[in-house]
Enzyme design. Structure first.
Site, PDB file in Angstrom:
ATOM      1  N   SER A  67       0.794  -1.220   0.000  1.00  9.18           N
ATOM      2  CA  SER A  67       0.000   0.000   0.000  1.00  9.18           C
ATOM      3  C   SER A  67       0.836   1.284   0.000  1.00  9.18           C
ATOM      4  O   SER A  67       1.531   1.564  -0.960  1.00  9.18           O
ATOM      5  CB  SER A  67      -0.966  -0.059   1.180  1.00  9.18           C
ATOM      6  OG  SER A  67      -1.911   0.965   1.093  1.00  9.18           O
ATOM      7  N   ASP A 281      -2.065   1.597  -3.476  1.00  8.39           N
ATOM      8  CA  ASP A 281      -2.998   0.535  -3.895  1.00  8.39           C
ATOM      9  C   ASP A 281      -4.432   1.059  -3.944  1.00  8.39           C
ATOM     10  O   ASP A 281      -5.383   0.285  -3.998  1.00  8.39           O
ATOM     11  CB  ASP A 281      -2.902  -0.680  -2.974  1.00  8.39           C
ATOM     12  CG  ASP A 281      -3.262  -0.356  -1.533  1.00  8.39           C
ATOM     13  OD1 ASP A 281      -3.272   0.840  -1.175  1.00  8.39           O
ATOM     14  OD2 ASP A 281      -3.543  -1.294  -0.764  1.00  8.39           O
ATOM     15  N   ASP A 283      -6.477   2.550  -1.811  1.00  7.36           N
ATOM     16  CA  ASP A 283      -7.508   2.404  -0.782  1.00  7.36           C
ATOM     17  C   ASP A 283      -7.637   3.677   0.071  1.00  7.36           C
ATOM     18  O   ASP A 283      -8.392   3.696   1.043  1.00  7.36           O
ATOM     19  CB  ASP A 283      -7.312   1.151   0.097  1.00  7.36           C
ATOM     20  CG  ASP A 283      -5.982   1.132   0.818  1.00  7.36           C
ATOM     21  OD1 ASP A 283      -5.218   2.111   0.728  1.00  7.36           O
ATOM     22  OD2 ASP A 283      -5.705   0.103   1.481  1.00  7.36           O
ATOM     23  N   ALA A 374      -8.025   9.807   9.312  1.00 13.61           N
ATOM     24  CA  ALA A 374      -7.614  11.113   8.792  1.00 13.61           C
ATOM     25  C   ALA A 374      -6.757  10.950   7.539  1.00 13.61           C
ATOM     26  O   ALA A 374      -6.752  11.813   6.652  1.00 13.61           O
ATOM     27  CB  ALA A 374      -6.849  11.874   9.872  1.00 13.61           C
ATOM     28  N   ASN A 375      -6.057   9.810   7.432  1.00  9.48           N
ATOM     29  CA  ASN A 375      -5.192   9.591   6.266  1.00  9.48           C
ATOM     30  C   ASN A 375      -5.966   9.322   4.973  1.00  9.48           C
ATOM     31  O   ASN A 375      -5.369   9.089   3.916  1.00  9.48           O
ATOM     32  CB  ASN A 375      -4.178   8.475   6.546  1.00  9.48           C
ATOM     33  CG  ASN A 375      -4.836   7.115   6.795  1.00  9.48           C
ATOM     34  OD1 ASN A 375      -5.953   6.865   6.361  1.00  9.48           O
ATOM     35  ND2 ASN A 375      -4.138   6.246   7.505  1.00  9.48           N
ATOM     36  N   ARG A 501       2.357   6.356  19.039  1.00  4.36           N
ATOM     37  CA  ARG A 501       1.979   4.942  18.913  1.00  4.36           C
ATOM     38  C   ARG A 501       2.951   4.262  17.962  1.00  4.36           C
ATOM     39  O   ARG A 501       3.493   4.900  17.052  1.00  4.36           O
ATOM     40  CB  ARG A 501       0.528   4.786  18.412  1.00  4.36           C
ATOM     41  CG  ARG A 501       0.230   5.534  17.121  1.00  4.36           C
ATOM     42  CD  ARG A 501      -1.147   5.220  16.604  1.00  4.36           C
ATOM     43  NE  ARG A 501      -1.219   3.888  16.053  1.00  4.36           N
ATOM     44  CZ  ARG A 501      -0.836   3.563  14.813  1.00  4.36           C
ATOM     45  NH1 ARG A 501      -0.358   4.471  13.985  1.00  4.36           N
ATOM     46  NH2 ARG A 501      -0.932   2.325  14.400  1.00  4.36           N
ATOM     47  N   SER A 503       3.904   2.194  14.828  1.00  2.00           N
ATOM     48  CA  SER A 503       3.241   1.906  13.556  1.00  2.00           C
ATOM     49  C   SER A 503       3.049   0.399  13.413  1.00  2.00           C
ATOM     50  O   SER A 503       3.862  -0.389  13.893  1.00  2.00           O
ATOM     51  CB  SER A 503       4.101   2.426  12.405  1.00  2.00           C
ATOM     52  OG  SER A 503       3.719   1.803  11.204  1.00  2.00           O
ATOM     53  N   THR A 505       2.704  -0.794  10.298  1.00  2.00           N
ATOM     54  CA  THR A 505       3.081  -1.079   8.907  1.00  2.00           C
ATOM     55  C   THR A 505       4.530  -0.707   8.608  1.00  2.00           C
ATOM     56  O   THR A 505       5.065  -1.101   7.586  1.00  2.00           O
ATOM     57  CB  THR A 505       2.190  -0.291   7.919  1.00  2.00           C
ATOM     58  OG1 THR A 505       2.357   1.106   8.177  1.00  2.00           O
ATOM     59  CG2 THR A 505       0.742  -0.670   8.017  1.00  2.00           C
ATOM     60  N   ARG A 510       5.104   6.558  15.564  1.00  4.10           N
ATOM     61  CA  ARG A 510       4.471   7.755  14.999  1.00  4.10           C
ATOM     62  C   ARG A 510       4.142   8.738  16.120  1.00  4.10           C
ATOM     63  O   ARG A 510       3.702   8.332  17.208  1.00  4.10           O
ATOM     64  CB  ARG A 510       3.182   7.396  14.259  1.00  4.10           C
ATOM     65  CG  ARG A 510       3.412   6.512  13.044  1.00  4.10           C
ATOM     66  CD  ARG A 510       2.192   6.519  12.140  1.00  4.10           C
ATOM     67  NE  ARG A 510       2.231   5.437  11.165  1.00  4.10           N
ATOM     68  CZ  ARG A 510       2.895   5.489  10.010  1.00  4.10           C
ATOM     69  NH1 ARG A 510       3.589   6.550   9.694  1.00  4.10           N
ATOM     70  NH2 ARG A 510       2.859   4.465   9.169  1.00  4.10           N
TER      71      ARG A 510
HETATM   72  C1  G16 Z   1      -2.778   0.797   6.528  1.00  6.14           C
HETATM   73  C2  G16 Z   1      -4.074   0.540   7.236  1.00  6.14           C
HETATM   74  C3  G16 Z   1      -4.640   1.839   7.772  1.00  6.14           C
HETATM   75  C4  G16 Z   1      -3.593   2.532   8.646  1.00  6.14           C
HETATM   76  C5  G16 Z   1      -2.276   2.685   7.899  1.00  6.14           C
HETATM   77  C6  G16 Z   1      -1.163   3.188   8.763  1.00  6.14           C
HETATM   78  O1  G16 Z   1      -3.012   1.640   5.438  1.00  6.14           O
HETATM   79  O2  G16 Z   1      -4.983  -0.060   6.338  1.00  6.14           O
HETATM   80  O3  G16 Z   1      -5.793   1.538   8.494  1.00  6.14           O
HETATM   81  O4  G16 Z   1      -4.038   3.780   9.037  1.00  6.14           O
HETATM   82  O5  G16 Z   1      -1.864   1.426   7.406  1.00  6.14           O
HETATM   83  O6  G16 Z   1      -0.990   2.294   9.825  1.00  6.14           O
HETATM   84  P1  G16 Z   1       0.178   2.443  10.861  1.00  6.14           P
HETATM   85  O7  G16 Z   1       0.070   3.827  11.406  1.00  6.14           O
HETATM   86  O8  G16 Z   1      -0.082   1.387  11.877  1.00  6.14           O
HETATM   87  O9  G16 Z   1       1.470   2.276  10.115  1.00  6.14           O
HETATM   88  P2  G16 Z   1      -2.469   1.275   3.997  1.00  6.14           P
HETATM   89  O10 G16 Z   1      -3.053   2.318   3.108  1.00  6.14           O
HETATM   90  O11 G16 Z   1      -0.972   1.305   4.091  1.00  6.14           O
HETATM   91  O12 G16 Z   1      -3.012  -0.108   3.771  1.00  6.14           O
END
Ligand code: G16
EC number: 5.4.2.3
Length: 548
Positions: A67, A281, A283, A374-375, A501, A503, A505, A510
Site C-alpha cells: 500500500s 494501492d 484504498d 484522517a489519512n 503509537r 506503527s 506497517t 508515529r
Molecule cells: C494501513 C491501514 C490503515 C492505517 C495505515 C497506517 O493503510 O490499512 O488503516 O491507518 O496502514 O498504519 P500504521 O500507522 O499502523 O502504520 P495502507 O493504506 O498502508 O493499507
C-alpha cells in the site's frame, strides 16, 4: 494429512525462511522489505486454504501489496468472506505460521487444524491479486505454490487495487448479489450508480466537473483511467503520476501529501485546480487545492467523513426513515472535525485504534456507519436493516415523492460506495456526487470548519513494541514516564493534543500533535519526538524540528 506433510516439504525446498526477524501481522497484514517475504507468501497460501476450509469452503481473498509503503517493501493480507479484514483471532495464527522454522511448518498446520477442527476434505476457494510493485509478481508465484500444495481452487485477478480485490471476495460469496466478480462488473456497478445519482442534475453553483488525480505511480492510476471509460461525459479527470516515470509512492500519493501537507511532485498545483491523491494501492484518498492567497489546503479523511455524513444525514431526514447514523474516527482525527461532528452535524462519533479493521467493526454497530481515518482511508457501511428499509420505501405505496426520491438516492449511494473497505475510486465518485448536489467548490466544502494545525513525525527506536497505549491509542502506558512528559508538554500550548503509537506497517513510532498555530503544532510534535527518542530507545539521528 498428506497435503500437510507436503506443505512442509515443499516449503523447506522451494520457499525456505531465510530471516530471523519476527514478522508480525500488523495494521494491515505483513509488511516488510520484499526480499524478506518469499516464505511468508508461500505460507499465507497454506493458511488462506485453511481459512477457506474453516469457513466451509467460502471464498477468501489474498492481496499482495504494501500500500503506502515505499516501492522496495511489499506485503500481504487476507480478506475475509464479506470482503472485510481478516478476523482478529486469526492474526496470531498467521504470525505463528509465518515465523516458525521450516521444519515446524507441518506441525504448526496440524495443530491449527486440530485446534479449530478444520475439515480437510472441504475444497478451499481463494481469489488473489497484486499491486504494481516490481516484486509483486514473484511473490504471487510463491503464493500460488502454497495454494497448489493445498489443492486450492483459485482465481488470479492479476493487478487490481486493494479495494477491487475486497469487492471480488464479497461478490463471490454473495453469488453475484453484491455485484459481478469481474473488473467490468466493478466499473459497471459504480459507474451506473454514479450516473444515476447525477441524473438530470445540471452543474450549478461553484461546482466544476473536473478533477486532477495523483495516482501515486500505482495501480490506482491505471484503474481510474479504466473507470473513466464507463463514466461517459459526467466528469473529466486528468491523471498525474501514472507510473510511467516515477517510483511508487515516491514524493507523491495520499500518504506523502497528508504527512508533508504539500502537493505531490509531478503535479503542478495552480489556482482553480481541484486535486486528489490516491495511495499506492488506491484504498485511500485526500483532496487539496490552493486558496486565493495560494496557501495549500488539504481536505483529508476527516473532511471527507464530515461531507459524506452530513449528506447522508440530510437524505435520511428527507426520507423520514428511522435509521441511526454514526461516524467512527481514530486519535488522528483533527480536534476541529470532532467538534464539528458533535456540535454542528449532531451525529454520534466513536474513536477506535488505528487500522481499518477497528473502524469497520465499530461502524457495523450503526444502521449507517461512516468511518474514515484522517489519512483518507474510509467508507460507509449500510446494515441489512438500513438496506431493507430503503428498498421498502422505494416500492411502498402512498409514499410522498420527496421521501421516495431521498430513498432512491440512498439506494444509489449504497451501490456507489464500496462497503468492503476504503476505496479511493468509489470515495472520489461519492465526493463528486455530494459536491454536485450542493453546487460546491472545494473551497466551499473546506469552509465547514478549520482544521487545527497539526504535525506528524516518525522516530526510529530499537524496539517499537516498548511503546504501549490505551484509550484508543490516545495515552501511552509504557515506557514509564512518557505520558507524564507528553502531558507536561501539551499543557504548555493552547488547544493542544499529542499522542504516540508504534506503527503497524513500518518499523517506526508515529508522533501526532495539534495546537492553535502551525509553529506550536510543529514545536509540540518535535518536543514529543525528543521524549520518545530518549525514553523509548531511539536509534540513529536525534529528531530535528520540522522545517516547514
Ligand atoms: C494501513 C491501514 C490503515 C492505517 C495505515 C497506517 O493503510 O490499512 O488503516 O491507518 O496502514 O498504519 P500504521 O500507522 O499502523 O502504520 P495502507 O493504506 O498502508 O493499507
Amino acid at each position: 494429512m498428506e497435503v500437510v506433510k507436503d506443505a512442509g516439504k515443499v516449503g523447506k525446498e522451494k520457499h525456505p525462511r531465510k530471516v530471523d526477524t519476527w514478522l508480525n501481522y500488523g495494521t494491515a497484514g505483513f509488511r516488510a522489505r520484499a526480499e524478506l517475504l518469499d516464505h511468508v507468501l508461500y505460507r499465507i497460501g497454506l493458511l488462506a486454504a485453511l481459512r477457506s476450509k474453516s469457513k466451509g469452503g467460502v471464498t477468501i481473498g489474498v492481496m499482495i501489496t504494501a500500500s503506502h509503503n515505499p516501492e522496495c517493501d511489499n506485503g500481504v493480507k487476507l480478506v475475509d468472506p464479506a470482503g472485510e479484514m481478516l478476523e482478529a483471532s486469526w492474526e496470531k495464527h498467521a504470525a505463528h505460521l509465518a515465523n516458525v522454522n521450516d521444519a515446524d511448518v507441518s506441525e504448526c498446520l496440524k495443530s491449527l487444524i486440530a485446534a479449530l477442527a478444520i475439515d480437510l476434505t472441504i475444497q478451499p476457494n481463494i481469489v488473489f491479486a497484486r499491486d504494481t510493485r516490481p516484486s509483486s509478481e514473484v511473490l504471487a508465484q510463491s503464493l500460488r505454490d502454497g495454494l497448489d500444495v493445498m489443492q486450492t481452487h483459485y482465481t488470479d485477478y492479476g493487478v487490481l487495487t486493494t479495494p477491487q480485490l475486497h469487492y471480488m471476495v464479497r461478490c463471490h460469496n454473495t453469488k453475484g448479489q453484491y455485484g459481478e466478480a469481474t473488473e467490468d462488473g466493478y466499473y459497471k456497478k459504480l459507474s451506473t450508480a454514479f450516473i444515476n445519482l447525477r441524473g438530470q442534475k445540471s452543474v450549478s453553483g461553484h461546482y466544476q466537473p473536473h478533477i486532477c488525480i495523483d495516482g501515486a505511480n500505482g495501480v490506482g492510476a491505471l484503474k481510474m483511467a479504466q473507470m473513466m471509460t464507463y463514466l461517459k461525459e459526467t466528469i473529466t479527470v486528468d491523471v498525474y503520476n501514472d507510473g510511467k516515470q516515477g517510483k511508487l509512492n515516491d514524493q507523491c500519493g495520499a500518504d506523502y501529501v497528508k504527512i508533508q501537507q504539500m502537493a505531490p511532485q509531478g503535479l503542478t498545483l495552480g489556482l482553480g485546480m481541484r486535486c486528489a491523491s490516491f495511495d499506492g494501492d488506491a484504498d485511500r484518498i485526500v483532496f487539496y487545492y490552493l486558496d486565493q492567497g495560494e496557501k495549500f489546503c488539504l481536505l483529508d479523511g476527516d473532511k471527507i467523513a464530515t461531507l459524506i455524513a452530513g449528506y447522508l444525514k440530510e437524505l435520511v431526514t428527507q426520507s423520514g426513515l428511522d435509521l441511526d447514523l454514526g461516524l467512527v474516527q481514530t486519535a488522528y482525527a483533527n480536534g476541529s472535525s470532532t467538534r464539528f461532528i458533535n456540535n454542528k452535524l449532531h451525529v454520534p462519533v466513536a474513536c477506535v485504534p488505528t487500522g481499518v479493521k477497528h473502524l469497520h467493526q465499530r461502524a457495523l454497530q450503526f444502521d449507517i456507519g461512516v468511518y474514515f481515518e484522517a489519512n483518507g482511508h474510509g467508507t460507509v457501511l449500510f446494515s441489512e436493516k438500513a438496506e431493507k428499509k430503503v428498498k421498502e420505501l422505494i416500492i411502498g405505496t402512498g409514499v410522498p415523492e420527496d421521501q421516495r426520491l431521498a430513498a432512491l438516492r440512498l439506494s444509489a449511494v449504497i451501490d456507489l460506495i464500496n462497503q468492503t473497505v476504503g476505496d479511493a475510486v468509489s470515495d472520489l465518485l461519492l465526493v463528486e456526487t455530494v459536491l454536485l448536489d450542493k453546487g460546491w467548490s472545494i473551497a466551499d466544502w473546506n469552509a465547514a470548519y478549520t482544521d487545527l494545525p497539526n504535525r506528524q513525525l516518525k522516530v526510529k527506536v530499537k524496539d517499537r513494541t516498548v511503546i504501549q497505549t490505551t484509550d484508543a491509542e490516545r495515552r501511552a502506558t509504557a515506557p514509564a514516564g512518557l505520558q507524564t512528559e507528553i502531558d507536561n508538554l501539551v499543557a504548555l500550548y493552547n488547544e493542544a493534543r499529542a499522542f504516540v503509537r508504534p506503527s503497524g506497517t513500518e518499523d517506526i513510532v508515529r508522533i501526532y500533535a495539534e495546537a492553535d498555530t502551525r509553529t506550536n503544532a510543529d514545536k509540540l510534535a518535535y518536543e514529543v519526538s525528543v521524549q520518545v527518542y530518549q525514553l523509548a530507545g531511539g536509534i540513529g539521528k536525534m529528531p530535528t524540528p520540522p522545517t516547514s
